[in-house]
Write an enzyme that holds these catalytic residues in place. Sequence first.
Site, PDB file in Angstrom:
ATOM      1  N   ASP A 189       0.838  -1.204   0.000  1.00 12.18           N
ATOM      2  CA  ASP A 189       0.000   0.000   0.000  1.00 12.18           C
ATOM      3  C   ASP A 189       0.878   1.262   0.000  1.00 12.18           C
ATOM      4  OD1 ASP A 189      -2.315   1.520   0.145  1.00 12.18           O
ATOM      5  OD2 ASP A 189      -3.104   0.512   1.916  1.00 12.18           O
ATOM      6  N   ASP A 202     -10.702   2.077  -3.423  1.00 12.10           N
ATOM      7  CA  ASP A 202     -11.265   1.834  -2.088  1.00 12.10           C
ATOM      8  C   ASP A 202     -12.782   1.885  -2.118  1.00 12.10           C
ATOM      9  OD1 ASP A 202      -8.962   1.342  -0.759  1.00 12.10           O
ATOM     10  OD2 ASP A 202      -8.784   3.312   0.192  1.00 12.10           O
TER      11      ASP A 202
HETATM   12  C1  DGJ Z   1      -5.865   1.860   1.960  1.00 19.74           C
HETATM   13  C2  DGJ Z   1      -6.202   0.685   1.095  1.00 19.74           C
HETATM   14  O1  DGJ Z   1      -6.650   1.107  -0.143  1.00 19.74           O
HETATM   15  C3  DGJ Z   1      -7.240  -0.174   1.819  1.00 19.74           C
HETATM   16  O2  DGJ Z   1      -7.621  -1.242   1.001  1.00 19.74           O
HETATM   17  C4  DGJ Z   1      -6.652  -0.657   3.112  1.00 19.74           C
HETATM   18  O3  DGJ Z   1      -5.587  -1.525   2.851  1.00 19.74           O
HETATM   19  C5  DGJ Z   1      -6.201   0.519   3.936  1.00 19.74           C
HETATM   20  N1  DGJ Z   1      -5.332   1.396   3.217  1.00 19.74           N
HETATM   21  C6  DGJ Z   1      -5.504   0.062   5.183  1.00 19.74           C
HETATM   22  O4  DGJ Z   1      -4.987   1.103   5.899  1.00 19.74           O
END
Ligand code: DGJ
Length: 731
Positions: A478, A548
């Site tokens: 991430d 997301d």
């Molecule tokens: C952002 C990501 O896009 C989510 O899927 C998740 O992993 C969160 N971060 C976790 O902090």
Amino acid sequence: MPIRYFDDKRIFKLDTSGSSYIFKIGRAGYVMGLYYGKRLTDHDVDYLTVREGHDSTVPLSADVDDDWRFSPDTMQAEYPAYGTGDFRISALRIKSGGVGVTDCRYISHRIYEGKSDPCGMPHTRAGADDADTLELVCRDVTGAVITLYYTAYRRHPVIVRRARIANSSALPMTIERAYSASVDFTHPEFSLLHLWGCWARERKPERRRLGHGITTISSSRGASSHYHNPFAALLSPDCGEETGEAYGFSLVYSGNFSIDAEVDAFGLTRIMCGINPDGFSWKLDSGESFDTPEAVLVYSDSGEGGMSRAYHRFWRDHLLAKKWQGEPRPIVVNNWEGTYFDFDADRLVSIAKAAADLGLDMLVVDDGWFGVRNSDRCSLGDWVCNERKLPGGIGRLAERVNALGIKLGLWFEPEMASRDSDLFRAHPDWCIRTNGRGMSIARHQYVLDLSRAEVRDYIFDSLSAILSTANVEYVKWDFNRNLTEYSRADLPDDRQGELFHRYVLGLYELLDRITASFPDVLLEGCASGGGRYDPGMLYYFPQYWTSDDTDPIERLSIQYGTSICYPACTMSCHVSASPNHQTGRQTALKTRADTAMAGIFGYELDTARLTDAERAEIKAQVEEYRASRHIVTDGDLYRLIRPETITHGGVVCAWEYVTEDKSEAIFTYVCERTVIAPVSFVRLRGLDPDRIYTDVQSGVRYRGDTLMNAGLNLSGGRRDGESVRIRFIAD
Ligand code: DGJ
């Protein structure tokens, strides 16, 4: 041979499977574009010549001033340079002795089978049988040697371009602009298609007619970003989904980029893509060289759909890591939306147990397993398992999960340190900063300076400590904020402009080491969703967390926009709970699954808290995806109805995947908003008109030409958010 040189005419002709790209060496070594478009025979290669008709204010080159018709200001330049008579946007500006005047004239060339790759950067691949490469060596009087690389693919309508700048003089010089590719078109009236967005609304296609002047799509965030994707296309006025011409430009790069288009007073359209020159400079000492990233140019005479399919096939065959090409990916359950930070080992094991019963392959443990991270306020950088949550560490968790027949995946955010972290307390200097200025904070975290070798070593060692001791078979990588206040006190003033690019090179070097050391670990990219979804990242991450926003109705346009350039086998899509956590919208489990099955399918909810009815439905979904995923991930995409299209069936969206041999297809239709008593037939595409296709579920049989010309009968109405997914198999 896809690339030939006609010596007598001093013309290069690059032929791909569907396009020709032609340019010539003019007088005094000017490199001049002639044609780029649908494939031509050799008959008229020298038909196009110098553009006449300019006015008396344009400068004539001192080397060609006996020809009043020729001016650098109006020529179709292959790689336009700054300050020597071409006043339009330039691809190249090099400062030597404090002066930025630059030129780029032909010296020599060589043509060979296969391709060569830029140093330290992700790149497309080609064997001797796949493509030819032309290296065109040019020079400026300052001693800058500019090599332009062109690779033409035999079985794809693709040309890959890049440039290398070398300093052959005794003195240092500074590159201020060095684009990867630039093309001048003489046909006027293009529209520009590009993908804009923001968090949870990534890659929205926008088409706008280009007017006179400059149009720029760019990022200066240190990452390619949610806001603009390093992709754009020029579309002919008649370009639609399956008709007309589209020229795609995609940059294999994950940092600050720029795509610029300019329409000049004489109707010429120039487009170029490369590293964003805003804030960039690169000092070249004597004997040093600099490589630009690759630009991948696609030509389509079958509209945006043809261009997308060409990109999809090309990325699948020539960009993704060999190991993952055509390889079925695990169907995961990710615990993020199921538990957020509220989990312990027993809860995770109960999710894995339920996942095993549903037929899933893997549990991905998302954020919160390390340090003391029970919220997003702390611990990034402290990559040591929180044994209060997970006694025995990740190794023990992997054993428990594996015993259930489920693999384990793990989340990291390696490029960051929380303000409240042991790492930041020990090494505040490792975070990107400018002395004497405050450090902007986002999500309570700072960005580690990946241009520093010791920082990369720390990250590599931290990840290795986990990956080499626990059976972790997948990493979700991430990246949740952008870069600010970037400088380095230990670098001289004249190298500060290198930092954003050095960061990206550092990231690539780190990913090279990780993929070489753990070749069997599947990496999924993520940047607050799809904030760095670009070909540079896809070289390392064969799949990417698309957004997301997991609401299936929102995902329709996000996945549609993503599909303009990127294939389904890179698009990670999960079924989450209803009401959706981002939008609050309620949707049927079927609609959530039908939408997520357009990519790499998985779940993002607490599988231990499902009803019996949901469990039964999910088992059937998983079986259906296993049986049909090859059609989606290896097939051709036909976008039938764009999301948010108002038709007599309401506001709907439809798409279809067809295998290369046309023997299988999947049709999906989602009604975003219904109308009373609709009549709706949707025409399919890409089938064999003479074959009989059977709807696998209902057993109804249709001829391909009926489905493509009369269409599939969807009358009778669908309610808001209802979906239809039909799999066809041909006799
Ligand atoms: C952002 C990501 O896009 C989510 O899927 C998740 O992993 C969160 N971060 C976790 O902090």
